[in-house]
Design a protein around this motif. Sequence first.
Motif, PDB file in Angstrom:
ATOM      1  N   GLN A 317      45.393 151.308   5.702  1.00 14.12           N
ATOM      2  CA  GLN A 317      43.878 150.798   5.364  1.00 14.12           C
ATOM      3  C   GLN A 317      43.936 149.284   5.343  1.00 14.12           C
ATOM      4  O   GLN A 317      43.130 148.694   5.721  1.00 14.12           O
ATOM      5  CB  GLN A 317      43.621 151.265   4.212  1.00 14.12           C
ATOM      6  N   GLN A 321      41.566 146.801   7.762  1.00 12.40           N
ATOM      7  CA  GLN A 321      40.691 145.521   6.946  1.00 12.40           C
ATOM      8  C   GLN A 321      40.972 144.444   7.461  1.00 12.40           C
ATOM      9  O   GLN A 321      40.244 143.603   8.050  1.00 12.40           O
ATOM     10  CB  GLN A 321      40.648 145.468   5.661  1.00 12.40           C
ATOM     11  N   LYS A 324      39.712 144.601  11.331  1.00  8.82           N
ATOM     12  CA  LYS A 324      38.192 144.459  11.541  1.00  8.82           C
ATOM     13  C   LYS A 324      37.708 143.167  11.206  1.00  8.82           C
ATOM     14  O   LYS A 324      36.681 142.845  11.914  1.00  8.82           O
ATOM     15  CB  LYS A 324      37.838 145.636  10.518  1.00  8.82           C
ATOM     16  N   GLN A 381      44.953 155.460   5.586  1.00 10.47           N
ATOM     17  CA  GLN A 381      43.545 155.237   6.232  1.00 10.47           C
ATOM     18  C   GLN A 381      42.982 156.577   6.785  1.00 10.47           C
ATOM     19  O   GLN A 381      43.723 157.707   7.109  1.00 10.47           O
ATOM     20  CB  GLN A 381      43.650 154.250   7.458  1.00 10.47           C
TER      21      GLN A 381
END
Length: 391
Positions: A317, A321, A324, A381
């Motif tokens: 995850q 982040q 992204k 994730q």
Amino acid sequence: MSVSAGAAQTHDERVAPTPVGPATASVVARPVDGAEWDAVVSGFDGLCQEQLFAFASIRWPGVTAEPRLFERHGRVIGGALVMVQRLPLGVGQIAIIKWGPMLADTKAADAATLYQAMIEALVAEYADERGMMLSVLPHASTGEGNSEYRALRERGFKRGAVLRFPDRYLVNLRLSDEAQRKSFGQTWRRQLNKSEKSGLVFEHAGAERIGDFKALYAAMSDRKQFPDYSAFDTLDALMVLDQPLRPELFFVRREDELVAGALIFKAGTRAVYLYGATNDKALPLRAGYFMHWHIIRWLRDHTRASWYDLGGTDGFQGLHQFKKGMVGDEGLIRPVPPVANFATRPLAYALGAGAFAAREAYNELRRHIEAVRPSRARPDQEPSPLPPEFR
């Protein structure tokens, strides 16, 4: 004609170019050796490192690499590095193409027709003539939908395996500094601003500095305990290639200490983040933000790439982040499509599909073993749902 495992046909063994299929009579398939292949495809728009003979011959030593160029009206329009894998007990073979076939000119008005013609040529040779299952994995698309995967399904290819975390993160390289910073996610932009006050220096280094990167990478791997399934052992072969195929090496330092580094494959219109490494001081200095910001600017100013492919996340995850935020408003997050499989003969398809199923079962077992090792980082994730065209 027989070739040894991990080798292509030599220059002296080339067969005469052969037109394939009445529907693609203007397309000619021509086998070439590995050296000629890498030289010719170095100018392709669709080039990626997995389609290089220098990469594939080390990454997958147990397969026979068969480069094929495709010509139309005497002009090279594309190609595919086909990896022929023998099945256990010699019961058959599978022809595998990862991130191909590639187009020389992805913006050509007839690009879709040329892609279909290359697929027809590959079906004619590997499925019809040689009786193999042909397995193709297209790129994540930068357009609406995935036209390559759609063309394969319309041709009769069947949906195969799906990557567990298929999303790929693509930064738009054709923006001004102002527009690029505005595109970044708010948190990403804030961290970049802080990094620029940390006394960091960005360096573009030559291939002779690869030892410094290896040392940084080894220290990071020991510290983070991520399972490493990468092709790091191909690095030496890639770093001795001629331009534009040789990856670019970048570092970030603070005073006399290297705190971060990255290797970028930049041939073609899609630059690719191959490997990154940091030391334990990089996180508080936000060196990753600083490094990628300058890499984006360097790629924009020194290459013809339109996109910077950051790869995937392997289910972490934190990586999601970070990537992204860097992709931001002007970039793309697009999934890699499923593998597409085709065989003319039912037995060839059954054997090929069975071999892939066995491999997936082995990989799943390996993931479970890694997950129970207390020292290993664990994916956290949730996979994104696949778009309807891939289901």
